[in-house]
Scaffold this motif. Sequence first.
Motif, short mmCIF file in Angstrom:
data_model
loop_
_atom_site.label_atom_id
_atom_site.label_comp_id
_atom_site.label_asym_id
_atom_site.label_seq_id
_atom_site.Cartn_x
_atom_site.Cartn_y
_atom_site.Cartn_z
N GLN B 167 0.62 -0.70 -0.22
CA GLN B 167 -0.16 -0.28 -0.02
C GLN B 167 0.89 1.14 0.22
O GLN B 167 0.83 2.01 -1.19
N MET B 168 2.17 1.17 0.68
CA MET B 168 2.40 2.65 0.73
C MET B 168 3.60 2.32 -0.11
O MET B 168 4.56 3.65 -0.46
N GLY B 169 3.98 1.69 -1.47
CA GLY B 169 3.98 1.75 -2.49
C GLY B 169 6.21 1.25 -1.96
O GLY B 169 6.63 1.48 -3.43
N CYS B 170 6.07 0.03 -1.10
CA CYS B 170 7.53 -0.52 -1.13
C CYS B 170 7.42 -1.65 -1.80
O CYS B 170 6.67 -2.07 -2.10
N ASP B 171 8.23 -1.12 -2.63
CA ASP B 171 8.54 -2.62 -3.33
C ASP B 171 10.40 -2.85 -3.56
O ASP B 171 11.58 -2.09 -3.11
N GLY B 172 10.81 -3.84 -4.60
CA GLY B 172 12.15 -4.32 -4.09
C GLY B 172 12.75 -4.49 -2.87
O GLY B 172 12.83 -4.58 -1.95
N TRP B 173 14.30 -3.28 -3.23
CA TRP B 173 15.60 -3.16 -2.10
C TRP B 173 14.28 -2.40 -1.24
O TRP B 173 14.78 -3.01 -0.08
N SER B 174 13.54 -1.69 -1.02
CA SER B 174 13.18 -1.26 0.12
C SER B 174 11.96 -1.98 1.11
O SER B 174 11.70 -1.80 1.70
N LEU B 175 11.77 -2.58 -0.16
CA LEU B 175 10.57 -3.97 1.12
C LEU B 175 11.74 -5.00 1.45
O LEU B 175 11.19 -5.10 2.86
N PHE B 176 12.57 -4.98 0.75
CA PHE B 176 13.67 -6.08 1.16
C PHE B 176 14.27 -5.23 3.10
O PHE B 176 14.53 -6.49 3.32
N ARG B 177 14.61 -4.66 2.33
CA ARG B 177 15.12 -3.63 3.23
C ARG B 177 14.27 -4.10 5.07
O ARG B 177 14.70 -3.45 6.20
N LEU B 178 12.90 -3.10 4.14
CA LEU B 178 11.86 -2.95 5.64
C LEU B 178 11.51 -4.39 6.28
O LEU B 178 10.95 -4.87 7.45
N ILE B 179 11.19 -5.24 5.37
CA ILE B 179 10.78 -6.68 6.19
C ILE B 179 11.67 -7.61 5.89
O ILE B 179 11.30 -8.34 7.36
N LEU B 181 14.93 -8.20 5.48
CA LEU B 181 16.10 -7.26 6.20
C LEU B 181 16.04 -8.16 8.29
O LEU B 181 17.09 -9.16 7.97
N PRO B 182 15.29 -7.83 8.32
CA PRO B 182 14.96 -7.96 9.65
C PRO B 182 14.61 -9.52 9.66
O PRO B 182 15.66 -9.61 11.13
N ARG B 186 17.01 -12.25 11.93
CA ARG B 186 16.36 -13.02 12.97
C ARG B 186 17.07 -14.80 12.81
O ARG B 186 17.56 -15.12 13.72
N ILE B 187 16.75 -15.18 11.34
CA ILE B 187 16.70 -16.68 10.94
C ILE B 187 18.52 -17.12 10.92
O ILE B 187 18.80 -18.04 10.88
N LEU B 188 19.23 -16.31 10.12
CA LEU B 188 20.54 -16.79 9.75
C LEU B 188 21.19 -17.19 10.51
O LEU B 188 21.63 -18.08 10.12
#
Lengths: 230, 515
Positions: B167-179, B181-182, B186-188
């Motif tokens: 909805q906020m228009g996040c995609d690609g790198w920004s989506l990766f960083r926002l959701i 990457l965190p 935690r998992i890696l």
Amino acid sequence: MLKLDTCTISNGAFHLQADLSVDAGNSVAVIGPSGAGKSTLLEAIAGFREISAGSIYWQQQDLTKLAPGKRPIAMLFQDGNLFPHLTAEQNVALGLHPSGKLSHTEQDQVQAALERVGLAGMGARKPAELSGGQQSRVALARVLVQHRDLLLLDEPFAALGPALKAEMLDLVAELAAETGTTLLMVSHDPQDARRITRQAILVADGRAHPPAETEDLLDNPPPALRQYLG
Amino acid sequence: MARSAQPVSSLPGVAAALLVAALILGTLAAVALRAEAGHGFSSSDWAALKFTLTQAVLSAVISVALAVPVARALARRRFPGRSLLIALLGAPFILPVIVAILGLLQVFGRSGWISDVLVYFGASPIRIYGLHGVVLAHVFFNLPLATRLILQGWQEVPSERFRLAAQMGCDGWSLFRLIELPMLARILPGALAVIFAICLTSFAVALTLGGGPRATTIELAIYQAFTYDFDLGRAALLSAVQLALTAAAAFAALRLSRGEGFGAGLDRAIQRWDGGTPVVDTIWIVLAAVFLLLPLSAVVLSGISGLFELPVIVLKSALISIGVASASTVILLLLALPMAAAVAVRRHGMVEVSGILGLAASPLVIGTGLFIIIRPWANPSDLALPVTALVNAAMALPFALRILVPAARETVSRHGRLALSLNMEGWVFFTRVLIPRMRPQIGFAAGLAAALSMGDLGVIALFADPEIATLPLQIYRLMGAYKMEAAAGGALLLLMLSLALFWLLDRGGRWHAEA
């Protein structure tokens, strides 16, 4: 007579006081607001919950230290009254022997009980193959063969529709009258209480009050109950 | 008192846990007492330690690095065969190591498929033996595990979060960083630690693809100290080092990972709105599938001709293996069921700890300890098969408990009150309620234990004399004698037997099981 002698039932920080008695053969509703401790009271009588003070007697026998299965009590819970991997017959048979291994006469008793609750010929079915009402009947058949003096109902028919629930309660009342069983039933619905009980225990404000006439209690409710009934 | 009344006693479980603790800690004590510190750590021991750490770090890093794009692709793509592929990612857990190695040799070996192509074009063939071969085999085994762990992380991200980001228009790198990457942060660490710990105790891979002074793991060095020099003191010293390593790694892995849910729920694709690049995802999925399926197909293709003319000695060892796997499964259930019941009725720290002790000890360390304990009383090779069955069961125990304990807890909490009110207690509750209700999980755990034991090439190599061998050991001996046709046939037989045992037990457990 069932006697709760100055009992304190504790559930974490919650405490319920009970000092009351119920005559043998009587049918008593347990009513009160949600979270007041109705189920807690029944669980303590059945032995699933420790009481921190006082004693519970049935006909002069001290039940306080007895394990649930050793008390003269049969109890039906809100759910999980049947083992899903056993047939109706096997579930009923557990009421006679914990191992479920029966003699011929005992097998006849199981069949008679199933017949009595209207399930003749359905003994080989598993709970998943029975309707909700039929499952309740299997549980009642087991209560029948258990031959316990007291029957505690913690709203076992709550998931059934109104008509079916009324039918089950009538069946319970009939069976209890036939066998002289003392009945305690938790109820959310004043109609259920009026339907099959003469007396009612009000559980409110940390106290289980001695039984009073159901009609009187519901017609002239004390403040705590009035708020709940609306 | 009434509140603590439980339908089943925890005493048998506590007794089983004590037995397990005695087995593992007792053998460790035997090792520690026998280790000759004065003997010193020779240069080849240092080399083994360095190689063990190097290969484990490389295997973990490469497996996880490759698993991230594969898991990401699987998380956001739906395609026919997706759930089959995800199920297949669980298969390496029960795949006998020796079978996978024969398959990898067939594909990547000096006279394997890829080398054939290279030679055809005038290049020189690949050399698979050494560090890169060991790491290749470890990546083959652990890439699927890493993918499952990371995929689980992706599945656990609430879909509302992706919706909000869209909805906020996040995609690609920004989506990766926002959701993402965190989530990965935690998992890696857990995934890396788990795979590092698994690769530390690598024996069969190092035995077949490593070897030589520059590619020997500690586990392999223990074996060599035994079989070549019969130097018990050195074997014990190496075992003590290995124990410290595995215990530290297992502790780190347990702290960092939150445990993989075995199986359930991973085949759900998340709905996402950020397109991504389908071509890249497809390439990753195809590459991963080919990497996993090629060696398995190679085993089948090269084994078929040998399968119909297997030497009698291979058939005999297959029977021995079936016997060992069956015994190991029975031992496992006798230990795990009472332990699961005990943990289900109340918290038993001791039972839970001894349930995961097996993760901290390596099979060869326990084997060394048992050898030291048994030798004054009997000829250890006479007891090779019972010891193998026992150690296999101890190694499978942590996994079995992870499967059984939740089911036991659920059964006790759902049916405990009813059982108590009907006076069903102890043995009656155990046999009439607990076991029937847990049948699917028991079948699954038994299937895993049987398959693990069937494919195990570890302790048996320490104890066996030339007269007896389990099927994996027999295949290894055939390979050593360059009888590749018979080895390939035996490997196919082993693959079929392991899968069949797993399938039979797992299916058997779920057969007519009511929810």
